[in-house]
Design a protein around this motif. Structure first.
Motif, PDB file in Angstrom:
ATOM      1  N   VAL A  75       0.857  -1.174   0.000  1.00  0.00           N
ATOM      2  CA  VAL A  75       0.000   0.000   0.000  1.00  0.00           C
ATOM      3  C   VAL A  75       0.901   1.235   0.000  1.00  0.00           C
ATOM      4  CG1 VAL A  75      -1.836   1.243   1.213  1.00  0.00           C
ATOM      5  CG2 VAL A  75      -1.733  -1.263   1.337  1.00  0.00           C
ATOM      6  N   LYS A  76       0.557   2.204  -0.833  1.00  0.00           N
ATOM      7  CA  LYS A  76       1.331   3.443  -0.936  1.00  0.00           C
ATOM      8  C   LYS A  76       0.426   4.642  -0.674  1.00  0.00           C
ATOM      9  CE  LYS A  76       5.053   1.357  -2.687  1.00  0.00           C
ATOM     10  NZ  LYS A  76       6.395   1.402  -2.189  1.00  0.00           N
ATOM     11  N   GLY A  77       1.018   5.683  -0.153  1.00  0.00           N
ATOM     12  CA  GLY A  77       0.347   6.960   0.016  1.00  0.00           C
ATOM     13  C   GLY A  77       0.996   7.975  -0.904  1.00  0.00           C
ATOM     14  N   ILE A  78       0.199   8.761  -1.570  1.00  0.00           N
ATOM     15  CA  ILE A  78       0.700   9.790  -2.477  1.00  0.00           C
ATOM     16  C   ILE A  78       0.384  11.141  -1.856  1.00  0.00           C
ATOM     17  CG2 ILE A  78       0.488  10.812  -4.780  1.00  0.00           C
ATOM     18  CD1 ILE A  78      -0.397   8.032  -5.780  1.00  0.00           C
ATOM     19  N   GLY A  79       1.377  12.014  -1.810  1.00  0.00           N
ATOM     20  CA  GLY A  79       1.150  13.311  -1.191  1.00  0.00           C
ATOM     21  C   GLY A  79       1.980  14.416  -1.802  1.00  0.00           C
ATOM     22  N   SER A  80       1.755  15.617  -1.292  1.00  0.00           N
ATOM     23  CA  SER A  80       2.506  16.816  -1.679  1.00  0.00           C
ATOM     24  C   SER A  80       2.591  16.983  -3.196  1.00  0.00           C
ATOM     25  CB  SER A  80       3.910  16.800  -1.056  1.00  0.00           C
ATOM     26  OG  SER A  80       3.826  16.750   0.336  1.00  0.00           O
ATOM     27  N   ILE A  81       1.481  16.766  -3.858  1.00  0.00           N
ATOM     28  CA  ILE A  81       1.427  16.905  -5.315  1.00  0.00           C
ATOM     29  C   ILE A  81       1.434  18.394  -5.639  1.00  0.00           C
ATOM     30  CG2 ILE A  81       0.075  16.403  -7.388  1.00  0.00           C
ATOM     31  CD1 ILE A  81      -1.203  14.081  -5.586  1.00  0.00           C
ATOM     32  N   GLU A  99       1.113   8.291 -14.149  1.00  0.00           N
ATOM     33  CA  GLU A  99       2.296   7.522 -14.529  1.00  0.00           C
ATOM     34  C   GLU A  99       3.051   6.964 -13.322  1.00  0.00           C
ATOM     35  OE1 GLU A  99       3.047   6.470 -17.584  1.00  0.00           O
ATOM     36  OE2 GLU A  99       1.158   7.416 -18.154  1.00  0.00           O
ATOM     37  N   THR A 100       3.013   7.668 -12.203  1.00  0.00           N
ATOM     38  CA  THR A 100       3.633   7.143 -10.987  1.00  0.00           C
ATOM     39  C   THR A 100       2.883   5.903 -10.514  1.00  0.00           C
ATOM     40  OG1 THR A 100       4.435   9.338 -10.358  1.00  0.00           O
ATOM     41  CG2 THR A 100       4.319   7.676  -8.620  1.00  0.00           C
ATOM     42  N   ILE A 101       1.567   5.951 -10.539  1.00  0.00           N
ATOM     43  CA  ILE A 101       0.776   4.769 -10.175  1.00  0.00           C
ATOM     44  C   ILE A 101       1.096   3.616 -11.106  1.00  0.00           C
ATOM     45  CG2 ILE A 101      -1.575   3.830 -10.167  1.00  0.00           C
ATOM     46  CD1 ILE A 101      -2.478   6.526  -8.960  1.00  0.00           C
ATOM     47  N   ASN A 102       1.117   3.878 -12.415  1.00  0.00           N
ATOM     48  CA  ASN A 102       1.451   2.815 -13.378  1.00  0.00           C
ATOM     49  C   ASN A 102       2.815   2.211 -13.087  1.00  0.00           C
ATOM     50  OD1 ASN A 102      -0.964   3.107 -14.764  1.00  0.00           O
ATOM     51  ND2 ASN A 102      -0.102   4.452 -16.318  1.00  0.00           N
ATOM     52  N   LYS A 103       3.785   3.056 -12.802  1.00  0.00           N
ATOM     53  CA  LYS A 103       5.150   2.605 -12.503  1.00  0.00           C
ATOM     54  C   LYS A 103       5.170   1.712 -11.260  1.00  0.00           C
ATOM     55  CE  LYS A 103       9.689   4.668 -11.443  1.00  0.00           C
ATOM     56  NZ  LYS A 103      10.476   4.184 -12.568  1.00  0.00           N
ATOM     57  N   LEU A 104       4.485   2.132 -10.219  1.00  0.00           N
ATOM     58  CA  LEU A 104       4.479   1.368  -8.968  1.00  0.00           C
ATOM     59  C   LEU A 104       3.678   0.064  -9.108  1.00  0.00           C
ATOM     60  CD1 LEU A 104       4.131   4.351  -6.498  1.00  0.00           C
ATOM     61  CD2 LEU A 104       6.170   2.970  -6.932  1.00  0.00           C
ATOM     62  N   GLU A 105       2.643   0.094  -9.915  1.00  0.00           N
ATOM     63  CA  GLU A 105       1.896  -1.142 -10.177  1.00  0.00           C
ATOM     64  C   GLU A 105       2.783  -2.159 -10.890  1.00  0.00           C
ATOM     65  OE1 GLU A 105      -2.744   0.313 -10.649  1.00  0.00           O
ATOM     66  OE2 GLU A 105      -1.403   0.533 -12.369  1.00  0.00           O
ATOM     67  N   GLN A 106       3.523  -1.705 -11.889  1.00  0.00           N
ATOM     68  CA  GLN A 106       4.366  -2.603 -12.674  1.00  0.00           C
ATOM     69  C   GLN A 106       5.617  -3.029 -11.938  1.00  0.00           C
ATOM     70  OE1 GLN A 106       5.103  -0.591 -16.390  1.00  0.00           O
ATOM     71  NE2 GLN A 106       2.938  -0.554 -16.934  1.00  0.00           N
ATOM     72  N   GLU A 107       6.324  -2.086 -11.337  1.00  0.00           N
ATOM     73  CA  GLU A 107       7.631  -2.382 -10.760  1.00  0.00           C
ATOM     74  C   GLU A 107       7.575  -2.946  -9.347  1.00  0.00           C
ATOM     75  OE1 GLU A 107      10.084   1.098 -11.102  1.00  0.00           O
ATOM     76  OE2 GLU A 107       9.922   1.115 -13.299  1.00  0.00           O
ATOM     77  N   GLU A 108       6.526  -2.586  -8.588  1.00  0.00           N
ATOM     78  CA  GLU A 108       6.457  -3.023  -7.194  1.00  0.00           C
ATOM     79  C   GLU A 108       5.206  -3.836  -6.888  1.00  0.00           C
ATOM     80  OE1 GLU A 108       7.356   0.030  -4.338  1.00  0.00           O
ATOM     81  OE2 GLU A 108       8.703   1.051  -5.721  1.00  0.00           O
ATOM     82  N   ASN A 109       4.416  -4.113  -7.916  1.00  0.00           N
ATOM     83  CA  ASN A 109       3.176  -4.868  -7.753  1.00  0.00           C
ATOM     84  C   ASN A 109       2.260  -4.239  -6.700  1.00  0.00           C
ATOM     85  OD1 ASN A 109       1.476  -6.942  -8.561  1.00  0.00           O
ATOM     86  ND2 ASN A 109       2.161  -8.294  -6.922  1.00  0.00           N
ATOM     87  N   CYS A 110       2.253  -2.915  -6.649  1.00  0.00           N
ATOM     88  CA  CYS A 110       1.422  -2.176  -5.709  1.00  0.00           C
ATOM     89  C   CYS A 110       0.060  -1.940  -6.338  1.00  0.00           C
ATOM     90  CB  CYS A 110       2.079  -0.846  -5.346  1.00  0.00           C
ATOM     91  SG  CYS A 110       1.098   0.122  -4.190  1.00  0.00           S
ATOM     92  N   ASN A 111      -0.986  -2.322  -5.625  1.00  0.00           N
ATOM     93  CA  ASN A 111      -2.339  -2.174  -6.151  1.00  0.00           C
ATOM     94  C   ASN A 111      -3.263  -1.369  -5.247  1.00  0.00           C
ATOM     95  OD1 ASN A 111      -2.063  -3.815  -8.562  1.00  0.00           O
ATOM     96  ND2 ASN A 111      -1.750  -5.496  -7.137  1.00  0.00           N
ATOM     97  N   ASN A 112      -2.715  -0.737  -4.246  1.00  0.00           N
ATOM     98  CA  ASN A 112      -3.528   0.026  -3.299  1.00  0.00           C
ATOM     99  C   ASN A 112      -2.863   1.372  -3.040  1.00  0.00           C
ATOM    100  OD1 ASN A 112      -5.505  -2.175  -2.321  1.00  0.00           O
ATOM    101  ND2 ASN A 112      -3.498  -3.135  -2.138  1.00  0.00           N
TER     102      ASN A 112
END
Length: 164
Positions: A75-81, A99-112
């Motif tokens: 699980v990741k939190g996105i902030g300070s955009i 694109e950051t979400i796409n990157k984290l989904e692909q590279e770290e298998n993060c889905n939340n």
């Protein structure tokens, strides 16, 4: 062309200044930069930027935090955009978040993914984020939102993170 990349140490003052007009609270620039440099939460996350490949100009930035509530979930939190004031309304923050979400989904298998919105919900809804139910909201002025391609909000069986 534009690309996302991890921010470097040399990028940080430019990144901090992207939000100065919103988060600076009328303090002098030097004091604001020092405050950002000393902020523990800014040191805990990983910063990403959207960069113009031809000019190397930083167009937008954000920070990503690990929020793993259990060993089997990522699980990741996105902030300070933030985007520099003179570059807002060009879709840069939208592209960077997407694109950051796409990157984290692909590279770290993060889905939340979670974020707290101080700008309302419409911008993030366009990216696929949903507003958590009222009973899950923890703050009056920031709205917690969730994104996942695989998991619905009803499937969350862990505590909603505090503001990060």
């Amino acid at each position: 062309m534009k690309k996302i990349r991890e921010a470097t140490k040399e990028d940080m003052i430019n990144i901090y200044m992207m939000g100065f007009d919103v988060w600076g609270d009328d303090m002098p620039v030097e004091k604001y930069i020092t405050m950002c440099q000393d902020t523990i939460k800014y040191k805990k996350g990983k910063w990403y930027v959207l960069e113009a490949t031809d000019t190397k100009e930083l167009l937008s930035s954000l920070i990503v935090y690990k929020l793993n509530p259990s060993e089997d979930l990522i699980v990741k939190g996105i902030g300070s955009i933030a985007t520099p004031a003179n570059s807002r309304k060009n879709g840069y923050a939208f592209l960077l978040v997407k694109e950051t979400i796409n990157k984290l989904e692909q590279e770290e298998n993060c889905n939340n993914f979670f974020l707290y919105s101080d700008i309302g919900t419409d911008f993030y809804k366009r990216l696929g984020f949903i507003v958590l139910p009222n009973e899950s909201q923890k703050y009056k002025d920031s709205i917690c939102m969730y994104y996942s391609k695989e998991n619905g909000i009803d499937s969350i069986s862990f505590d909603i993170p505090n503001y990060f």
